[in-house]
Design an enzyme around this catalytic site. Structure first.
Site, PDB file in Angstrom:
ATOM      1  CE1 TYR A  33       0.992  -0.149   4.683  1.00  0.00           C
ATOM      2  CE2 TYR A  33      -0.416   1.719   4.288  1.00  0.00           C
ATOM      3  CZ  TYR A  33       0.657   1.179   5.076  1.00  0.00           C
ATOM      4  OH  TYR A  33       1.259   1.529   6.156  1.00  0.00           O
ATOM      5  CG  LEU A 207       8.376   2.593   4.731  1.00  0.00           C
ATOM      6  CD1 LEU A 207       8.226   1.140   3.800  1.00  0.00           C
ATOM      7  CD2 LEU A 207       7.207   3.177   5.026  1.00  0.00           C
TER       8      LEU A 207
HETATM    9  N1  PMP Z   1       8.016   3.693   8.928  1.00  0.00           N
HETATM   10  C1  PMP Z   1       6.629   2.737   9.067  1.00  0.00           C
HETATM   11  C2  PMP Z   1       6.795   1.680   9.569  1.00  0.00           C
HETATM   12  C3  PMP Z   1       5.610   3.468   8.515  1.00  0.00           C
HETATM   13  O1  PMP Z   1       4.509   2.797   8.291  1.00  0.00           O
HETATM   14  C4  PMP Z   1       5.409   4.681   7.958  1.00  0.00           C
HETATM   15  C5  PMP Z   1       4.315   5.462   7.323  1.00  0.00           C
HETATM   16  N2  PMP Z   1       3.930   4.582   6.220  1.00  0.00           N
HETATM   17  C6  PMP Z   1       6.883   5.372   7.873  1.00  0.00           C
HETATM   18  C7  PMP Z   1       7.951   4.818   8.511  1.00  0.00           C
HETATM   19  C8  PMP Z   1       6.903   6.888   7.213  1.00  0.00           C
HETATM   20  O2  PMP Z   1       6.902   6.681   5.840  1.00  0.00           O
HETATM   21  P1  PMP Z   1       6.364   7.826   4.731  1.00  0.00           P
HETATM   22  O3  PMP Z   1       7.104   9.140   5.428  1.00  0.00           O
HETATM   23  O4  PMP Z   1       6.747   7.466   3.620  1.00  0.00           O
HETATM   24  O5  PMP Z   1       4.830   7.873   5.320  1.00  0.00           O
END
Ligand code: PMP
Length: 287
Positions: A33, A207
């Site tokens: 997603y 991530l």
């Molecule tokens: N780490 C995790 C585990 C997340 O779920 C998210 C949010 N999706 C992030 C980091 C931050 O990523 P982003 O800045 O792309 O939303």
């Protein structure tokens, strides 16, 4: 107003949108997603999210759901149909359904991915009361799988972490593995000491946040010192300030870790400044 959602090529009222009970997203968590925020009716960091989606699909041997241009058009149409000024667009892509349950991946020639998009209206996304107050966090063990760089829908443990935080009177949790902080349940984690911003380097352990990339670039452009290294929760507890980043909360100041107050217990100056700079630039570059 009934929300209009997108399912496999169709725009439908949410009450009429359907996915098979054999969908692998439902049966196996076999889906990825993305979440893109919307400010002033425009998409923030769309390109970054589209590129990460492609990477997540690729890492799992899944087919591209549709072209980047089509994805952009679908995002924009949903924002328009649902009259979103500030909010979020969720995009889910699963490996689809071949009409039965099997661990083996179905043949991609005959089983197409399921693609679903929906919006959430969040009028106070930028001027957020939670960000003005700052977040209290607790630390918990990181027991997730080893490919956290892939944005899968396997969000059970992050959900449990948020429930543990809630039960402890906090707002969120940071995850600890081998004595070091990996990231937050749904965000990347940082602390600041003597003006230096510290965060964990990119690897398969976390991530690769789209907001992280933008905030680190902006911090460096603003002559702030940024260091990527492993850090412990004790270092963060002793820090001057701390914060998290994510597409849905931008830069969120952290004011307490495991019951230990940071600074004077209000959002720190660097977190507040980064939130301002990020929002400013995000609005300028929104499409
Ligand atoms: N780490 C995790 C585990 C997340 O779920 C998210 C949010 N999706 C992030 C980091 C931050 O990523 P982003 O800045 O792309 O939303």
């Amino acid at each position: 107003m009934t929300r209009t959602v997108y399912v496999n090529g169709e725009y439908l009222p949410e009450t009429e949108a359907k996915v098979s009970i054999f969908d692998r997203g439902f049966l196996m968590g076999d889906a990825v997603y993305e979440v893109t925020s919307v400010l002033d009716g425009k998409l923030i960091d769309f390109e970054g999210h589209a590129v990460r989606l492609e990477r997540s699909l690729n890492e799992l041997d899944m087919q591209p759901a549709c072209s980047k241009e089509e994805l952009l058009a679908i995002h924009r149409k949903l924002v328009e149909l649902n009259d979103i000024n500030e909010g979020l667009v969720y995009l889910q892509v699963s490996r689809g359904s071949n009409g039965d349950r099997d661990f083996v991946f179905p043949d991609p020639e005959t089983t197409k991915p399921t693609i679903v998009l929906f919006t959430q209206n969040k009028p106070n996304l930028a001027d957020s009361p939670a960000a003005r107050k700052g977040a209290k966090i607790i630390s918990i063990d990181d027991i997730r799988w080893g490919r956290r760089d892939i944005k899968t829908v396997q969000l059970l443990y992050p959900s449990m972490g948020k429930m543990m935080a809630k039960a402890a009177g906090a707002d969120d949790a940071w995850l600890i593995e081998d004595g070091h902080v990996t990231e937050g349940t749904s965000n990347n984690a940082y602390f600041v000491t003597n003006g230096k911003i510290v965060t964990r380097p990119l690897s398969t352990d976390i991530l690769h946040g789209i907001t992280r990339a933008a905030v680190m670039r902006l911090a460096e452009e603003a002559q702030m010192e940024v260091e990527e290294r492993l850090f412990t929760i004790d270092e963060a507890k002793e820090a001057d300030e701390a914060f998290t980043t994510s597409a849905s909360a931008f830069v969120m100041p952290v004011i307490e870790i495991d019951g230990v107050q940071l600074g004077d217990g209000t959002p720190g100056p660097i977190a507040k400044r980064l939130r301002e700079i990020y929002l400013d630039e995000a609005r300028k570059k929104a499409i």
